[in-house]
Design a protein around this motif. Structure first.
Motif, PDB file in Angstrom:
ATOM      1  N   ARG A  48       0.828  -1.202   0.000  1.00 38.55           N
ATOM      2  CA  ARG A  48       0.000   0.000   0.000  1.00 38.55           C
ATOM      3  C   ARG A  48       0.865   1.257   0.000  1.00 38.55           C
ATOM      4  NH1 ARG A  48      -4.293  -0.046   4.632  1.00 38.55           N
ATOM      5  NH2 ARG A  48      -4.830  -1.893   3.398  1.00 38.55           N
ATOM      6  N   ASP A  49       1.960   1.233   0.750  1.00 35.71           N
ATOM      7  CA  ASP A  49       2.845   2.396   0.795  1.00 35.71           C
ATOM      8  C   ASP A  49       3.543   2.612  -0.545  1.00 35.71           C
ATOM      9  OD1 ASP A  49       4.339   4.479   2.479  1.00 35.71           O
ATOM     10  OD2 ASP A  49       5.997   3.291   1.674  1.00 35.71           O
ATOM     11  N   ALA A  50       3.931   1.514  -1.221  1.00 37.52           N
ATOM     12  CA  ALA A  50       4.608   1.634  -2.512  1.00 37.52           C
ATOM     13  C   ALA A  50       3.671   2.178  -3.579  1.00 37.52           C
ATOM     14  CB  ALA A  50       5.160   0.273  -2.940  1.00 37.52           C
ATOM     15  N   ALA A  51       2.379   1.902  -3.457  1.00 40.20           N
ATOM     16  CA  ALA A  51       1.427   2.357  -4.462  1.00 40.20           C
ATOM     17  C   ALA A  51       0.877   3.747  -4.173  1.00 40.20           C
ATOM     18  CB  ALA A  51       0.274   1.350  -4.564  1.00 40.20           C
ATOM     19  N   ALA A  52       1.204   4.340  -3.025  1.00 34.99           N
ATOM     20  CA  ALA A  52       0.675   5.647  -2.654  1.00 34.99           C
ATOM     21  C   ALA A  52       1.290   6.738  -3.524  1.00 34.99           C
ATOM     22  CB  ALA A  52       0.955   5.924  -1.180  1.00 34.99           C
ATOM     23  N   THR A  53       0.451   7.558  -4.153  1.00 38.13           N
ATOM     24  CA  THR A  53       0.915   8.656  -4.994  1.00 38.13           C
ATOM     25  C   THR A  53       0.234   9.945  -4.562  1.00 38.13           C
ATOM     26  OG1 THR A  53      -0.795   8.232  -6.656  1.00 38.13           O
ATOM     27  CG2 THR A  53       1.349   7.153  -6.977  1.00 38.13           C
ATOM     28  N   VAL A  54       0.829  11.069  -4.944  1.00 37.87           N
ATOM     29  CA  VAL A  54       0.242  12.375  -4.679  1.00 37.87           C
ATOM     30  C   VAL A  54       0.258  13.187  -5.967  1.00 37.87           C
ATOM     31  CG1 VAL A  54       0.849  12.448  -2.229  1.00 37.87           C
ATOM     32  CG2 VAL A  54       2.486  13.251  -3.936  1.00 37.87           C
ATOM     33  N   GLN A  55      -0.640  14.153  -6.068  1.00 41.78           N
ATOM     34  CA  GLN A  55      -0.698  15.039  -7.223  1.00 41.78           C
ATOM     35  C   GLN A  55       0.174  16.263  -6.961  1.00 41.78           C
ATOM     36  OE1 GLN A  55      -4.946  15.721  -7.847  1.00 41.78           O
ATOM     37  NE2 GLN A  55      -4.967  14.165  -9.441  1.00 41.78           N
ATOM     38  N   VAL A  56       1.072  16.537  -7.906  1.00 41.64           N
ATOM     39  CA  VAL A  56       2.046  17.613  -7.759  1.00 41.64           C
ATOM     40  C   VAL A  56       1.977  18.501  -8.995  1.00 41.64           C
ATOM     41  CG1 VAL A  56       4.474  18.151  -7.290  1.00 41.64           C
ATOM     42  CG2 VAL A  56       3.506  15.994  -6.490  1.00 41.64           C
ATOM     43  N   TYR A  57       2.222  19.811  -8.782  1.00 39.07           N
ATOM     44  CA  TYR A  57       2.270  20.732  -9.918  1.00 39.07           C
ATOM     45  C   TYR A  57       3.583  20.572 -10.670  1.00 39.07           C
ATOM     46  CZ  TYR A  57      -1.859  23.342  -8.390  1.00 39.07           C
ATOM     47  OH  TYR A  57      -3.141  23.702  -8.059  1.00 39.07           O
ATOM     48  N   ARG A  77       0.828  16.310 -12.212  1.00 40.20           N
ATOM     49  CA  ARG A  77       1.446  14.981 -12.335  1.00 40.20           C
ATOM     50  C   ARG A  77       1.178  14.195 -11.061  1.00 40.20           C
ATOM     51  NH1 ARG A  77       5.099  14.584 -16.581  1.00 40.20           N
ATOM     52  NH2 ARG A  77       4.889  12.383 -16.081  1.00 40.20           N
ATOM     53  N   GLU A  78       0.954  12.899 -11.208  1.00 40.05           N
ATOM     54  CA  GLU A  78       0.732  12.018 -10.061  1.00 40.05           C
ATOM     55  C   GLU A  78       1.970  11.137  -9.908  1.00 40.05           C
ATOM     56  OE1 GLU A  78      -2.723   8.969  -8.443  1.00 40.05           O
ATOM     57  OE2 GLU A  78      -3.203  10.590  -9.848  1.00 40.05           O
ATOM     58  N   VAL A  79       2.689  11.355  -8.819  1.00 36.28           N
ATOM     59  CA  VAL A  79       3.967  10.677  -8.617  1.00 36.28           C
ATOM     60  C   VAL A  79       4.074  10.190  -7.177  1.00 36.28           C
ATOM     61  CG1 VAL A  79       5.170  12.003 -10.393  1.00 36.28           C
ATOM     62  CG2 VAL A  79       5.111  12.863  -8.063  1.00 36.28           C
ATOM     63  N   ARG A  80       5.053   9.334  -6.948  1.00 35.27           N
ATOM     64  CA  ARG A  80       5.397   8.884  -5.593  1.00 35.27           C
ATOM     65  C   ARG A  80       6.583   9.701  -5.105  1.00 35.27           C
ATOM     66  NH1 ARG A  80       6.677   2.876  -5.206  1.00 35.27           N
ATOM     67  NH2 ARG A  80       7.776   3.247  -7.153  1.00 35.27           N
ATOM     68  N   LEU A  81       6.414  10.438  -4.020  1.00 34.88           N
ATOM     69  CA  LEU A  81       7.478  11.278  -3.502  1.00 34.88           C
ATOM     70  C   LEU A  81       8.036  10.769  -2.181  1.00 34.88           C
ATOM     71  CD1 LEU A  81       6.056  14.841  -4.257  1.00 34.88           C
ATOM     72  CD2 LEU A  81       7.842  13.612  -5.486  1.00 34.88           C
ATOM     73  N   GLY A  82       7.221  10.104  -1.400  1.00 39.74           N
ATOM     74  CA  GLY A  82       7.711   9.592  -0.127  1.00 39.74           C
ATOM     75  C   GLY A  82       8.166  10.715   0.802  1.00 39.74           C
ATOM     76  N   GLU A  83       9.391  10.624   1.268  1.00 42.50           N
ATOM     77  CA  GLU A  83       9.921  11.607   2.204  1.00 42.50           C
ATOM     78  C   GLU A  83      10.141  12.972   1.552  1.00 42.50           C
ATOM     79  OE1 GLU A  83      13.463   9.928   3.734  1.00 42.50           O
ATOM     80  OE2 GLU A  83      12.448   8.334   4.863  1.00 42.50           O
ATOM     81  N   GLY A  86       7.438  17.128   0.937  1.00 44.30           N
ATOM     82  CA  GLY A  86       7.447  18.512   1.379  1.00 44.30           C
ATOM     83  C   GLY A  86       8.288  19.444   0.531  1.00 44.30           C
ATOM     84  N   LEU A  87       9.010  18.914  -0.461  1.00 43.36           N
ATOM     85  CA  LEU A  87       9.893  19.754  -1.283  1.00 43.36           C
ATOM     86  C   LEU A  87       9.183  20.340  -2.502  1.00 43.36           C
ATOM     87  CD1 LEU A  87      13.121  17.528  -1.293  1.00 43.36           C
ATOM     88  CD2 LEU A  87      12.555  19.426   0.233  1.00 43.36           C
ATOM     89  N   TYR A  88       7.960  19.879  -2.803  1.00 45.86           N
ATOM     90  CA  TYR A  88       7.284  20.295  -4.022  1.00 45.86           C
ATOM     91  C   TYR A  88       5.899  20.856  -3.696  1.00 45.86           C
ATOM     92  CZ  TYR A  88      10.981  17.572  -6.192  1.00 45.86           C
ATOM     93  OH  TYR A  88      12.210  17.082  -6.565  1.00 45.86           O
ATOM     94  N   HIS A  89       5.359  21.609  -4.648  1.00 40.66           N
ATOM     95  CA  HIS A  89       4.032  22.195  -4.483  1.00 40.66           C
ATOM     96  C   HIS A  89       2.975  21.159  -4.833  1.00 40.66           C
ATOM     97  CE1 HIS A  89       4.477  26.398  -3.350  1.00 40.66           C
ATOM     98  NE2 HIS A  89       5.563  26.438  -4.088  1.00 40.66           N
ATOM     99  N   LEU A  90       2.187  20.776  -3.829  1.00 43.20           N
ATOM    100  CA  LEU A  90       1.146  19.782  -4.023  1.00 43.20           C
ATOM    101  C   LEU A  90      -0.127  20.457  -4.514  1.00 43.20           C
ATOM    102  CD1 LEU A  90       1.615  17.637  -0.777  1.00 43.20           C
ATOM    103  CD2 LEU A  90       2.797  17.444  -2.977  1.00 43.20           C
ATOM    104  N   ARG A 113       9.279  23.959  -4.115  1.00 45.40           N
ATOM    105  CA  ARG A 113       8.923  25.091  -3.259  1.00 45.40           C
ATOM    106  C   ARG A 113      10.051  26.119  -3.229  1.00 45.40           C
ATOM    107  NH1 ARG A 113       4.399  24.258  -0.144  1.00 45.40           N
ATOM    108  NH2 ARG A 113       3.601  22.111  -0.085  1.00 45.40           N
ATOM    109  N   SER A 114      11.293  25.656  -3.363  1.00 44.66           N
ATOM    110  CA  SER A 114      12.434  26.566  -3.313  1.00 44.66           C
ATOM    111  C   SER A 114      12.529  27.454  -4.540  1.00 44.66           C
ATOM    112  CB  SER A 114      13.732  25.766  -3.162  1.00 44.66           C
ATOM    113  OG  SER A 114      13.910  24.884  -4.257  1.00 44.66           O
TER     114      SER A 114
END
Length: 245
Positions: A48-57, A77-83, A86-90, A113-114
């Motif tokens: 479940r953790d490996a398949a978890a993705t988030v939408q990012v700009y 884009r829908e990608v897996r970022l894991g740790e 927090g570095l990208y705009h969701l 974000r930087s």
């Protein structure tokens, strides 16, 4: 051998122990059930953790310093970022109000974000420069170039020895190309191509003075910023990181 001796030898033989059928009260059975349940739960969590993705700009096109961060220039884009989430705009956080990019964000690159900030933090001015020599084929918005001035060759009079040609001069280094303009007018230089460069305020006097001279302005691409990753590359890197774990 006598019957009495045979009887004595039989009594001396060790008796085989009868195995008991395990019951629910056997602690070993309980430990085994717990181990199996833990292994199943751990495997389910890992999948479940490996398949978890988030939408990012991501940048829908190349964004240069000072460009506003708006929905029409972004893609999702829908990608897996894991740790690294927090570095990208969701997408869940929305588009920042009144924000601009503070560094070049390549087309398809996830928006860090930087790389987003306030317009006041961008100390650059756009200047349109006509180019006098051949333009590199890969010159495009987001490219980083050094701007050089090649002075015109001196013209010697009759009976005068030819003077040494002046050395080209570096006007400004690592300028970001905001736009490439193709134009057949005389103002566009010998190549018919002008570039809009983002020039630091301190370099403006030299660049503006060079534009009005008779020399030829040359944009030389550099390798600065060439390592910017696209969304596909970043997503692949994140996937590989997830697979490794």
């Amino acid at each position: 051998m006598s019957k009495q001796g045979a009887w004595m030898n039989t009594e001396e033989l060790p008796q085989a122990r009868r195995l008991r059928r395990p019951t629910w009260r056997d602690p070993r059975l309980g430990v085994g059930v717990l181990l199996v349940a833990a292994a199943v739960a751990l495997g389910t969590w890992a999948v479940r953790d490996a398949a978890a993705t988030v939408q990012v700009y991501a940048a829908g096109e190349a964004l240069t310093p000072g460009d506003p961060v708006e929905a029409d220039v972004l893609s999702v884009r829908e990608v897996r970022l894991g740790e690294d989430e927090g570095l990208y705009h969701l997408v869940a956080d929305g588009v920042p109000d009144g924000a601009v990019v503070t560094r070049t964000v390549g087309a398809g690159e996830l928006v860090p974000r930087s790389a987003v900030g306030d317009a006041a933090s961008v100390d650059l001015r756009p200047v349109v420069v006509p180019l006098g020599l051949a333009v590199p084929a890969d010159l495009a918005a987001g490219a980083v170039v050094d701007l050089w001035l090649a002075p015109p060759a001196p013209i010697g009079g009759v009976g005068q020895s030819a003077a040494a040609a002046p050395e080209p001069a570096l006007l400004a280094a690592e300028l970001v190309v905001a736009e490439v303009v193709e134009d057949d007018s005389v103002l566009s230089g010998a190549t018919g191509t002008s570039v809009e460069l983002l020039v630091p305020r301190l370099d403006l006097p030299d660049v503006l003075a060079a534009v009005s001279t008779d020399g030829q302005l040359v944009a030389v691409p550099t390798f600065v910023g060439a390592g910017a990753a696209t969304a596909d590359q970043e997503a692949a890197a994140v996937d590989e990181k997830g697979d490794a774990t």
